[in-house]
Motif scaffolding. Structure first.
Motif, PDB file in Angstrom:
ATOM      1  N   ALA A 183      26.520   5.744   6.025  1.00 11.98           N
ATOM      2  CA  ALA A 183      26.010   5.544   7.389  1.00 11.98           C
ATOM      3  C   ALA A 183      26.583   6.595   8.334  1.00 11.98           C
ATOM      4  O   ALA A 183      25.867   7.146   9.185  1.00 11.98           O
ATOM      5  N   ALA A 184      27.869   6.889   8.168  1.00 12.84           N
ATOM      6  CA  ALA A 184      28.510   7.892   9.021  1.00 12.84           C
ATOM      7  C   ALA A 184      27.907   9.273   8.794  1.00 12.84           C
ATOM      8  O   ALA A 184      27.770  10.067   9.738  1.00 12.84           O
ATOM      9  N   LEU A 185      27.528   9.584   7.549  1.00 16.18           N
ATOM     10  CA  LEU A 185      26.921  10.881   7.248  1.00 16.18           C
ATOM     11  C   LEU A 185      25.589  11.055   7.970  1.00 16.18           C
ATOM     12  O   LEU A 185      25.292  12.131   8.501  1.00 16.18           O
ATOM     13  N   ILE A 186      24.782  10.004   7.972  1.00 16.97           N
ATOM     14  CA  ILE A 186      23.498  10.088   8.671  1.00 16.97           C
ATOM     15  C   ILE A 186      23.731  10.356  10.152  1.00 16.97           C
ATOM     16  O   ILE A 186      23.077  11.211  10.763  1.00 16.97           O
ATOM     17  N   ARG A 187      24.686   9.667  10.732  1.00 18.42           N
ATOM     18  CA  ARG A 187      24.971   9.866  12.156  1.00 18.42           C
ATOM     19  C   ARG A 187      25.551  11.263  12.410  1.00 18.42           C
ATOM     20  O   ARG A 187      25.222  11.907  13.413  1.00 18.42           O
ATOM     21  N   GLU A 188      26.385  11.732  11.494  1.00 16.92           N
ATOM     22  CA  GLU A 188      26.990  13.057  11.645  1.00 16.92           C
ATOM     23  C   GLU A 188      25.929  14.152  11.620  1.00 16.92           C
ATOM     24  O   GLU A 188      25.906  15.041  12.489  1.00 16.92           O
ATOM     25  N   VAL A 189      25.052  14.102  10.625  1.00 14.08           N
ATOM     26  CA  VAL A 189      24.021  15.134  10.493  1.00 14.08           C
ATOM     27  C   VAL A 189      23.015  15.041  11.640  1.00 14.08           C
ATOM     28  O   VAL A 189      22.571  16.063  12.178  1.00 14.08           O
ATOM     29  N   ALA A 190      22.661  13.823  12.027  1.00 15.17           N
ATOM     30  CA  ALA A 190      21.736  13.660  13.150  1.00 15.17           C
ATOM     31  C   ALA A 190      22.323  14.271  14.420  1.00 15.17           C
ATOM     32  O   ALA A 190      21.634  14.973  15.173  1.00 15.17           O
ATOM     33  N   SER A 191      23.599  14.033  14.651  1.00 16.65           N
ATOM     34  CA  SER A 191      24.257  14.592  15.832  1.00 16.65           C
ATOM     35  C   SER A 191      24.270  16.118  15.781  1.00 16.65           C
ATOM     36  O   SER A 191      24.016  16.794  16.785  1.00 16.65           O
ATOM     37  N   GLU A 192      24.547  16.662  14.613  1.00 20.72           N
ATOM     38  CA  GLU A 192      24.582  18.117  14.441  1.00 20.72           C
ATOM     39  C   GLU A 192      23.227  18.744  14.764  1.00 20.72           C
ATOM     40  O   GLU A 192      23.155  19.823  15.370  1.00 20.72           O
ATOM     41  N   LYS A 193      22.156  18.061  14.381  1.00 17.60           N
ATOM     42  CA  LYS A 193      20.809  18.601  14.575  1.00 17.60           C
ATOM     43  C   LYS A 193      20.185  18.208  15.914  1.00 17.60           C
ATOM     44  O   LYS A 193      19.099  18.686  16.251  1.00 17.60           O
ATOM     45  N   GLY A 194      20.849  17.332  16.654  1.00 16.30           N
ATOM     46  CA  GLY A 194      20.276  16.868  17.909  1.00 16.30           C
ATOM     47  C   GLY A 194      19.178  15.845  17.708  1.00 16.30           C
ATOM     48  O   GLY A 194      18.288  15.691  18.559  1.00 16.30           O
ATOM     49  N   TRP A 195      19.236  15.133  16.588  1.00 12.42           N
ATOM     50  CA  TRP A 195      18.255  14.103  16.271  1.00 12.42           C
ATOM     51  C   TRP A 195      18.816  12.729  16.598  1.00 12.42           C
ATOM     52  O   TRP A 195      20.030  12.542  16.708  1.00 12.42           O
ATOM     53  N   ARG A 196      17.936  11.755  16.711  1.00  9.26           N
ATOM     54  CA  ARG A 196      18.368  10.365  16.815  1.00  9.26           C
ATOM     55  C   ARG A 196      18.678   9.868  15.404  1.00  9.26           C
ATOM     56  O   ARG A 196      17.924  10.138  14.455  1.00  9.26           O
ATOM     57  N   ALA A 197      19.767   9.137  15.267  1.00  7.34           N
ATOM     58  CA  ALA A 197      20.185   8.681  13.939  1.00  7.34           C
ATOM     59  C   ALA A 197      19.112   7.831  13.270  1.00  7.34           C
ATOM     60  O   ALA A 197      18.874   7.932  12.059  1.00  7.34           O
ATOM     61  N   GLY A 198      18.448   6.994  14.051  1.00  8.01           N
ATOM     62  CA  GLY A 198      17.409   6.139  13.486  1.00  8.01           C
ATOM     63  C   GLY A 198      16.229   6.923  12.944  1.00  8.01           C
ATOM     64  O   GLY A 198      15.607   6.524  11.949  1.00  8.01           O
ATOM     65  N   ASP A 199      15.909   8.046  13.581  1.00 10.74           N
ATOM     66  CA  ASP A 199      14.800   8.870  13.100  1.00 10.74           C
ATOM     67  C   ASP A 199      15.152   9.540  11.773  1.00 10.74           C
ATOM     68  O   ASP A 199      14.300   9.662  10.882  1.00 10.74           O
ATOM     69  N   LEU A 200      16.395   9.970  11.632  1.00 12.44           N
ATOM     70  CA  LEU A 200      16.814  10.561  10.364  1.00 12.44           C
ATOM     71  C   LEU A 200      16.836   9.501   9.270  1.00 12.44           C
ATOM     72  O   LEU A 200      16.389   9.750   8.147  1.00 12.44           O
ATOM     73  N   ASP A 201      17.338   8.325   9.586  1.00 12.21           N
ATOM     74  CA  ASP A 201      17.320   7.217   8.631  1.00 12.21           C
ATOM     75  C   ASP A 201      15.888   6.954   8.160  1.00 12.21           C
ATOM     76  O   ASP A 201      15.626   6.806   6.963  1.00 12.21           O
ATOM     77  N   ALA A 202      14.947   6.919   9.094  1.00 15.17           N
ATOM     78  CA  ALA A 202      13.546   6.656   8.757  1.00 15.17           C
ATOM     79  C   ALA A 202      12.963   7.767   7.891  1.00 15.17           C
ATOM     80  O   ALA A 202      12.201   7.510   6.949  1.00 15.17           O
ATOM     81  N   ALA A 203      13.315   9.015   8.190  1.00 11.88           N
ATOM     82  CA  ALA A 203      12.787  10.149   7.429  1.00 11.88           C
ATOM     83  C   ALA A 203      13.305  10.139   5.995  1.00 11.88           C
ATOM     84  O   ALA A 203      12.553  10.410   5.048  1.00 11.88           O
ATOM     85  N   ILE A 204      14.586   9.831   5.822  1.00 11.98           N
ATOM     86  CA  ILE A 204      15.156   9.759   4.474  1.00 11.98           C
ATOM     87  C   ILE A 204      14.521   8.609   3.701  1.00 11.98           C
ATOM     88  O   ILE A 204      14.162   8.744   2.528  1.00 11.98           O
ATOM     89  N   TRP A 205      14.368   7.477   4.356  1.00 13.76           N
ATOM     90  CA  TRP A 205      13.777   6.295   3.719  1.00 13.76           C
ATOM     91  C   TRP A 205      12.344   6.581   3.282  1.00 13.76           C
ATOM     92  O   TRP A 205      11.936   6.231   2.176  1.00 13.76           O
ATOM     93  N   ALA A 206      11.574   7.247   4.140  1.00 10.42           N
ATOM     94  CA  ALA A 206      10.182   7.557   3.817  1.00 10.42           C
ATOM     95  C   ALA A 206      10.089   8.570   2.682  1.00 10.42           C
ATOM     96  O   ALA A 206       9.181   8.498   1.841  1.00 10.42           O
ATOM     97  N   PHE A 207      11.030   9.509   2.618  1.00 10.41           N
ATOM     98  CA  PHE A 207      11.024  10.522   1.559  1.00 10.41           C
ATOM     99  C   PHE A 207      11.157   9.874   0.190  1.00 10.41           C
ATOM    100  O   PHE A 207      10.482  10.264  -0.764  1.00 10.41           O
ATOM    101  N   GLU A 208      11.996   8.867   0.093  1.00  3.70           N
ATOM    102  CA  GLU A 208      12.250   8.228  -1.197  1.00  3.70           C
ATOM    103  C   GLU A 208      11.197   7.181  -1.539  1.00  3.70           C
ATOM    104  O   GLU A 208      11.145   6.687  -2.650  1.00  3.70           O
ATOM    105  N   SER A 209      10.320   6.860  -0.586  1.00  2.26           N
ATOM    106  CA  SER A 209       9.307   5.836  -0.852  1.00  2.26           C
ATOM    107  C   SER A 209       8.189   6.369  -1.731  1.00  2.26           C
ATOM    108  O   SER A 209       7.434   5.637  -2.296  1.00  2.26           O
TER     109      SER A 209
END
Length: 204
Positions: A178-204
């Motif tokens: 969970a911390a990694l998602i927040r870390e990378v989202a912060s680095e990219k200027g993304w919202r953490a929830g959007d990155l979570d959703a993108a990763i989840w959709a990729f694996e679907s």
């Protein structure tokens, strides 16, 4: 900001596979009954095939269960199992128990729930109350953030874990991922929830 080693691994995997966490997405329900049923049924079940159709069915069949009072009234009618086509008694009991937590916390609408989860002074207390329900662990309480539409919502499930493993991340503890998602989202200027959703959709 300097990324950790695992943060760099995850970012490289995202870039290589074209996973874009910058696309803003809205997730969740405006219906208390749908939030509760989704939160309960998602554990160890295929979401698209098993959970989502049942949540939609409940939302359409029980529009008055958009409030906690309405959901309780419907549960007491004895028709929950038939409405969501679910016989397993432990999940049905858990739905009722989560409804009780909402009642005790005086949460009547999804807006109420979102407000409690947003305010620091009420968030911790509510999450503690939710954890008193059997089988409600860190993922479920985090998942409620997603179900009420918070853009910060991150919940680590089997799909997220598969991506993390493919990215070469050895530490698979819930908190670390969970911390990694927040870390990378912060680095990219993304919202953490959007990155979570993108990763989840990729694996679907």
């Amino acid at each position: 900001m300097t990324l950790s080693g695992d943060g760099a691994r995850l970012l490289e995997f995202l870039d290589t596979n074209g996973i874009d966490g910058g696309q803003e997405t809205t997730r969740g329900w405006d219906h208390v009954g749908a939030v509760i049923v989704d939160a309960v049924l998602q554990r160890q079940r295929k979401y698209t095939a098993v959970v989502l159709p049942r949540v939609i069915r409940l939302k359409n069949a029980w529009p008055d269960a958009s409030t906690t009072t309405g959901m309780r009234r419907r549960i007491e009618s004895g028709a929950l199992s038939e409405t969501i086509a679910w016989r397993e008694s432990s999940r049905l009991a858990q739905i009722s128990e989560l409804t009780t937590v909402f009642e005790l916390a005086e949460i009547e609408t999804v807006d109420d729930l979102r407000g409690r989860l947003t305010a620091p002074e009420s968030r911790a207390a509510l999450r503690t109350q939710l954890r008193t329900v059997k089988y409600v662990g860190p993922k479920t309480v985090d998942y409620l953030d997603i179900l009420v539409g918070l853009p910060s919502g991150v919940a680590i499930d089997s799909r997220i874990r598969k991506v993390m493993s493919a990215a070469g991340i050895a530490d698979d503890s819930y908190a670390h991922l969970a911390a990694l998602i927040r870390e990378v989202a912060s680095e990219k200027g993304w919202r953490a929830g959007d990155l979570d959703a993108a990763i989840w959709a990729f694996e679907s």
